[in-house]
Design a protein around this motif. Structure first.
Motif, PDB file in Angstrom:
ATOM      1  N   CYS A   1       1.967   1.610  -3.676  1.00 55.97           N
ATOM      2  CA  CYS A   1       0.887   1.724  -4.683  1.00 55.97           C
ATOM      3  C   CYS A   1      -0.236   2.605  -4.148  1.00 55.97           C
ATOM      4  O   CYS A   1      -1.382   2.146  -3.988  1.00 55.97           O
ATOM      5  CB  CYS A   1       0.347   0.341  -5.038  1.00 55.97           C
ATOM      6  N   GLN A   2       0.071   3.831  -3.870  1.00 62.63           N
ATOM      7  CA  GLN A   2      -0.938   4.720  -3.306  1.00 62.63           C
ATOM      8  C   GLN A   2      -1.930   5.220  -4.359  1.00 62.63           C
ATOM      9  O   GLN A   2      -2.934   5.846  -4.008  1.00 62.63           O
ATOM     10  CB  GLN A   2      -0.258   5.899  -2.608  1.00 62.63           C
ATOM     11  N   ASN A   3      -1.650   4.963  -5.654  1.00 65.84           N
ATOM     12  CA  ASN A   3      -2.595   5.328  -6.714  1.00 65.84           C
ATOM     13  C   ASN A   3      -3.510   4.163  -7.086  1.00 65.84           C
ATOM     14  O   ASN A   3      -4.213   4.226  -8.098  1.00 65.84           O
ATOM     15  CB  ASN A   3      -1.835   5.788  -7.964  1.00 65.84           C
TER      16      ASN A   3
ATOM     17  N   CYS B   1     -12.118   5.114   2.299  1.00 65.00           N
ATOM     18  CA  CYS B   1     -12.093   5.099   0.828  1.00 65.00           C
ATOM     19  C   CYS B   1     -13.372   5.759   0.301  1.00 65.00           C
ATOM     20  O   CYS B   1     -14.342   5.065  -0.053  1.00 65.00           O
ATOM     21  CB  CYS B   1     -11.977   3.675   0.299  1.00 65.00           C
TER      22      CYS B   1
ATOM     23  N   ASN C   1      -3.733   4.153   3.466  1.00 70.62           N
ATOM     24  CA  ASN C   1      -2.733   4.484   2.446  1.00 70.62           C
ATOM     25  C   ASN C   1      -3.312   4.538   1.038  1.00 70.62           C
ATOM     26  O   ASN C   1      -2.751   5.227   0.175  1.00 70.62           O
ATOM     27  CB  ASN C   1      -1.593   3.463   2.485  1.00 70.62           C
ATOM     28  N   CYS C   2      -4.396   3.810   0.784  1.00 73.37           N
ATOM     29  CA  CYS C   2      -4.988   3.752  -0.563  1.00 73.37           C
ATOM     30  C   CYS C   2      -6.403   4.317  -0.523  1.00 73.37           C
ATOM     31  O   CYS C   2      -7.397   3.582  -0.656  1.00 73.37           O
ATOM     32  CB  CYS C   2      -4.990   2.315  -1.087  1.00 73.37           C
ATOM     33  N   ARG C   3      -6.502   5.593  -0.358  1.00 73.16           N
ATOM     34  CA  ARG C   3      -7.811   6.243  -0.223  1.00 73.16           C
ATOM     35  C   ARG C   3      -8.520   6.413  -1.563  1.00 73.16           C
ATOM     36  O   ARG C   3      -9.710   6.739  -1.602  1.00 73.16           O
ATOM     37  CB  ARG C   3      -7.652   7.605   0.457  1.00 73.16           C
TER      38      ARG C   3
ATOM     39  N   SER D   1       0.823  -1.219   0.000  1.00 71.95           N
ATOM     40  CA  SER D   1       0.000   0.000   0.000  1.00 71.95           C
ATOM     41  C   SER D   1       0.850   1.258   0.000  1.00 71.95           C
ATOM     42  O   SER D   1       0.453   2.291  -0.560  1.00 71.95           O
ATOM     43  CB  SER D   1      -0.931  -0.008   1.210  1.00 71.95           C
ATOM     44  N   GLU D   2       2.020   1.197   0.611  1.00 70.93           N
ATOM     45  CA  GLU D   2       2.904   2.362   0.615  1.00 70.93           C
ATOM     46  C   GLU D   2       3.507   2.617  -0.760  1.00 70.93           C
ATOM     47  O   GLU D   2       3.786   3.766  -1.122  1.00 70.93           O
ATOM     48  CB  GLU D   2       4.007   2.162   1.651  1.00 70.93           C
TER      49      GLU D   2
END
Length: 466
Positions: A110-112, A161, A135-137, A107-108
Motif C-alpha cells: 500500500c505505497q499509495n 513523510c 515505504n509510505c512517503r 506498507s510494501e
C-alpha cells in the motif's frame, strides 16, 4: 396465457438488463459501487468474478482487525484491495496484535496510502514504524492510539513523510520522561493539525509544534507539563493558528497572554483550567477579535465570570457560538453578549447557579439571531420557557436537561405557542428511577447472599455435630 406472457416479458427485461450490465465498462461499474453501502458492496462482490475484482480495485477505504492470526492473510487481502488509500488497523486490548513484519508487508503493498489509523498495537516497535515511513512517503494523516512505540517512531514518520498534514497521538506509552525531542522533521511545513491526548510527556512534541509554521489547529487534552513556558515559544514561530483546544492542561493567565498574540484565532476551547481567570480571558478577547466560537468550562472554580465575559462582549463581535459550563454569568454579561454579538446563533449554559428565569428572559428579549439554545442543570422554571414564546424570533431548537423547575406542562405550552420550535426535555427523573431500581436490586442481592451464608454455616454446624 396472460401469466405466461408476463413471465416471458420479465425474462426478456432481465436478459436485456444483464446484457447491458455485462457491456458496462469497469470504470462505470466502480462508480456505481461508490454509491453503495458497505454491506451492499459485499453482496455485489459475490455476483461474479468480474464484480469481485472491480469492487476490490475500487475500494479505497479499509478497516481490519489486526490480530496476530491475520499475518498469513495479508498477501491475499491486499492482492484484492490493491488501491487502498485509507487504512485502519485495530486490535482489542485482550488480543495480540500483528508485529513489525506484518506492518512492513502492508506498507510494501500500500505505497499509495495517505491515511493510517493504528489503535491498540502492543507488539509494534520503532524499527517497524521506521520501515513503514520509508515505504509510505505520501501519508497525509496519521492517527495513533494506545500504542507502545516511542519517540523514534514519531521522528521517523516526520522525517520521511513530507506531505503529513494531520497528526493525532493518544496514549502513546512509549513516550516517557527523558524521551528524545520529537520533530520538527520534513513534515513540519505541511502540518496543519496536531491533536494530543493523555500523554505523560507531551511537551517533548514542543519542537514539532514550534516548527510547524503553517499549523492551523492545535488540540491538547490532558497532557502533563507546564505549558506556560512553551506557549510563548509557539506563538513567536507559529502565527496562523485559528483553532486551539485545551482541556485539563497546566496553563494559567501567563499562557493565555501568550496565546492572545494569535490574532487570527477564531475558535477557542478552554476546558477545566482552574488557574485561568478573568484577566487572562480578557487579554485574549481584547486581542483576538476574530473569535467565532468560545467554549469555557470553569470547573466550578468561579475564577471566570462577568468581568471576563464583558470584555468578550465588547471585543469579539463576530461570535456565533458560546458554551459556558460551570461558569456563573449574570444579566449584566449575558445582556451585553446578546446585544453586542449580533451573529450569535448557538448558546449553551450548563451547571450555572446564576442562570435563572431572569437571565433567560434577558436572552429572549435581546438575542435576535439565536437559533439553538441548550440549558442544563440551571435554576430555570416554566417562567423562563414562557419568555422564549415571544422572544428569539429565529429560534429553531431548545434543549432543556435536568432543570427541575421546568415541567412537561410548561414545555407543552411553549410547543403549542411556537409550533415550529423543536423542544427536547429531559428532567433527569428517569435516571433517578433507574438508579433507585439498581440500588434496590443490589440490596436484595446482598440480603439473599447473607441468608445463603447463614444457611450454609448452619448446615456445616449440623454436619460437625453429627
Amino acid at each position: 396465457m396472460q401469466s405466461e406472457e408476463a413471465e416471458e416479458l420479465d425474462r426478456s427485461i432481465m436478459d436485456g438488463l444483464s446484457g447491458f450490465i455485462s457491456v458496462l465498462p469497469d470504470e462505470y461499474l466502480a462508480c456505481i459501487f461508490q454509491f453503495l453501502s458497505l454491506g451492499n458492496r459485499k453482496r455485489c462482490s459475490l455476483v461474479c468474478r468480474r464484480w469481485l475484482r472491480t469492487e476490490g480495485q475500487s475500494r479505497h477505504r479499509l478497516s481490519l482487525n489486526a490480530q496476530s492470526d491475520m499475518q498469513h492473510l495479508i498477501h491475499f487481502i491486499f492482492s484484492r484491495f490493491d488501491a487502498v488509500t485509507k487504512l485502519a488497523l485495530k486490535c482489542d486490548r485482550s488480543s495480540v496484535s500483528i508485529a513489525d513484519e506484518s506492518l512492513v508487508l502492508i506498507s510494501e503493498r500500500c505505497q499509495n496510502l495517505n491515511r493510517l489509523k493504528l489503535r491498540t498495537w502492543c507488539d509494534l516497535t520503532d524499527a517497524g514504524m521506521s520501515t513503514f515511513s520509508k515505504n509510505c512517503r505520501g501519508l497525509k494523516k496519521l492517527l495513533c492510539g494506545s500504542c507502545t512505540f516511542g519517540a523514534k517512531s514519531m521522528n521517523a514518520m516526520l522525517d520521511h513523510c513530507p506531505a503529513l498534514e494531520e497528526l493525532s497521538v493518544k496514549r502513546i506509552r512509549g513516550i516517557i520522561v527523558g524521551a528524545e525531542p520529537i520533530g520538527p522533521g520534513v513534515a513540519a511545513t505541511a502540518l496543519k493539525t496536531i491533536f494530543m491526548k493523555e500523554l505523560y510527556n507531551g511537551q517533548c512534541f514542543g519542537p514539532l509544534i514550534i516548527g510547524a509554521k503553517n499549523l492551523k489547529s492545535l488540540k491538547l487534552f490532558r497532557c502533563s507539563g507546564d505549558w506556560d513556558k512553551l506557549f510563548p515559544l509557539i506563538v513567536d514561530r507559529v502565527t496562523g493558528i485559528v483553532e486551539i483546544h485545551m482541556e485539563r492542561i497546566q496553563i494559567s493567565d501567563i499562557g493565555l497572554e501568550a496565546l492572545s498574540n494569535c490574532s487570527n484565532l477564531e475558535i477557542l476551547h478552554l476546558v477545566k483550567a482552574p488557574e485561568c481567570t478573568n484577566a487572562g480571558l480578557g487579554v485574549v478577547a481584547g486581542k483576538c477579535k476574530l473569535l467565532r466560537k468560545l467554549h469555557i468550562d470553569g470547573w466550578k472554580a468561579n475564577r471566570i465570570g462577568d468581568q471576563g465575559l464583558i470584555v468578550v462582549a465588547n471585543s469579539c463581535l463576530n461570535l456565533q457560538e458560546l458554551v459556558f459550563i460551570g461558569v456563573n454569568p449574570t444579566n449584566i454579561s449575558l445582556g451585553m453578549l446578546a446585544s453586542n454579538c449580533q451573529n450569535l446563533e448557538r448558546l449553551t449554559l450548563c451547571g450555572s447557579d446564576t442562570v435563572g428565569d431572569a437571565e433567560i428572559s434577558c436572552i429572549a428579549a435581546i438575542c435576535i439571531a439565536l437559533k439553538k439554545l441548550c440549558i442544563k442543570s440551571c435554576p430555570v422554571s416554566d417562567y423562563g420557557m414562557e419568555a422564549l414564546a415571544s422572544g428569539c424570533p429565529n429560534l429553531i431548537k431548545v434543549k432543556v436537561n435536568k432543570c427541575r423547575g421546568v415541567t412537561s406542562e410548561g414545555v407543552e405550552w411553549l410547543r403549542s405557542s411556537r409550533g415550529s420550535l423543536v423542544i427536547n426535555l429531559d428532567t433527569g427523573e428517569q435516571l433517578d428511577v433507574v438508579l433507585v431500581n439498581i440500588w434496590c436490586f443490589g440490596s436484595l442481592l446482598l440480603v439473599l447472599f447473607v441468608r445463603f451464608v447463614i444457611l450454609l454455616l448452619q448446615i456445616i454446624d449440623g454436619l460437625i455435630l453429627k
